[in-house]
Design a protein around this motif. Structure first.
Motif: not given
Length: 327
Positions: A277-290
Motif C-alpha cells: 500500500w501507499s504511505l502517500r494518499n495522493e499516490i496509488k500503489i499496487s504490485v502492477k503499478n510498482v
C-alpha cells in the motif's frame, strides 16, 4: 532514532487486564517505557506502579487528556486499553513512517461511527460523529506537534472531534493489519501474531538489484557507521524474486554500495504474496503499478511511499563484511 518515546493509554470503563498487559508489552518491545494510564485506575496502583496513573474520578475524556499532557514533553501516541492489535501494527504506528506528522489511524471496522473527509493528500478537512457514543480516544492517534495539541485541547469543551481539523491531521489506513476492540479469547490472540519463520537466505549480487523508492542519505550514513562498527551484516533485505526489485532494505542497499560489497543477504519473495500500500494518499500503489514504474519506466518513488507487510518474520543473519566482498 524514532521520535516517539511516550504513550498514553486510555483505560476502558470495563478493563480487560490481559489486553492491557499485552498492549503494554508490545509498546515495551518497541523500546518505549514511558507509559501513562488514564481513566479507571481503581486497584491498579500496585501492579502498574512503574507507570503514571491518572484516575478518572468522574472526569470526562478531554479533562483526562489535558491532565495527562502535563506529563508529556514531546511526540506521543495514544491507544485504548481494550485494543487487540497485531505486533506489526503497534510497530507501524510507533515507527518512523509517520515522523513529523499528526496522524489519525483509520480502518472500516472501527471508524464506521465517523464521517471523515480528506484531501487527496490525506489531510483531514472534516470529521463528524455518527450514532456511536465511542469517543475519539477509542482510536489510535499519533501526535507530533504536542504544544499545538495542548493549545487546541485547552480551548475545547465538548466537541473533541475539532482537534482533528484544527491540528492538521493526516488520515492513515491500518486496514492491512489486525485490529479489534471486541472481546477475544486468549487462544485467538496467539493466532493473530503467528508468522512463519524463514531460514532461506540468499546472497544476491547487488548489481542485479532494483530500488523502488528513494532513501534518506543521513540514515544510510548512520547505518553504514553502525555496520562498520559491528563488522557484521545482521539483517537481510527483502527482494522480489522475478526482477529483483528491493521491497525492504533500501538503506542497506545503499550501504552495500558505499562499502564496495558484491553480495548482500536477501530473502526472495513472490510479490503477489505480499500486501502492498501507499504511505502517500495522493499516490496509488499496487504490485502492477510498482512493477511498471520500476521495470518499464525505469523510475522510482519518493522516499517513504511504498509500504509492505509480510507473513513471515525476518530472521537475523551473521555475515562478516569480508564474506560479502568481491572474490
Amino acid at each position: 532514532m524514532n521520535e516517539i518515546n511516550q504513550v498514553i493509554i486510555f483505560l476502558d470503563k470495563y478493563i480487560e487486564i490481559k489486553k492491557l498487559d499485552r498492549l503494554i508489552k508490545q509498546i515495551n518491545e518497541n523500546e518505549i517505557n514511558n507509559i501513562i494510564l488514564i481513566g479507571n485506575t481503581d486497584n491498579m496502583s500496585k501492579k502498574y506502579k512503574k507507570h503514571k496513573l491518572i484516575s478518572s474520578n468522574k472526569k470526562k475524556e478531554l479533562e483526562l487528556m489535558k491532565e495527562a499532557l502535563n506529563y508529556i514533553d514531546g511526540p506521543f501516541v495514544s491507544f485504548n486499553s481494550n485494543m487487540v492489535l497485531e505486533n506489526d501494527l503497534v510497530k507501524y504506528v510507533l515507527g518512523s513512517d509517520f515522523e513529523n506528522k499528526n496522524v489519525f489511524f483509520t480502518t472500516k471496522n472501527i471508524n464506521s461511527n465517523l464521517y471523515i473527509k480528506a484531501t487527496k493528500y490525506g489531510h483531514i478537512t472534516s470529521i463528524k460523529k455518527h450514532k456511536s457514543k465511542r469517543h475519539l480516544f477509542s482510536n489510535i492517534l499519533r501526535i507530533h506537534d504536542t504544544n499545538k495539541f495542548k493549545e487546541v485541547l485547552s480551548n475545547l469543551e465538548n466537541n473533541y472531534l475539532d482537534i482533528i481539523t484544527k491540528l492538521d491531521f493526516e488520515e492513515a489506513s491500518i486496514e492491512y493489519f489486525y485490529y479489534s476492540n471486541d472481546k477475544i479469547k486468549a487462544i485467538n490472540i496467539k493466532k493473530i501474531d503467528f508468522k512463519k519463520k524463514l531460514t532461506n537466505i540468499t546472497l544476491i549480487d547487488i548489481n542485479t538489484l532494483k530500488p523502488i523508492e528513494d532513501h534518506d542519505k543521513n540514515r544510510a550514513d548512520k547505518l553504514k557507521n553502525k555496520i562498520l562498527e559491528d563488522k557484521y551484516w545482521t539483517v537481510p533485505i527483502i527482494v522480489e524474486n522475478k526482477n529483483h526489485m528491493i521491497l525492504d532494505g533500501h538503506h542497506r542497499f545503499e550501504v552495500s554500495k558505499k562499502l564496495n560489497l558484491k553480495y548482500i543477504p536477501a530473502i526472495l519473495v513472490n510479490y503477489n504474496d505480499v500486501k502492498v500500500w501507499s504511505l502517500r494518499n495522493e499516490i496509488k500503489i499496487s504490485v502492477k503499478n510498482v512493477s511498471k514504474k520500476v521495470n518499464k519506466k525505469k523510475q522510482i518513488y519518493p522516499y517513504k511511499t511504498v509500504k509492505h507487510k509480510y507473513e513471515f518474520t525476518i530472521p537475523n543473519v551473521n555475515y562478516s563484511l569480508s564474506e560479502l566482498k568481491y572474490d
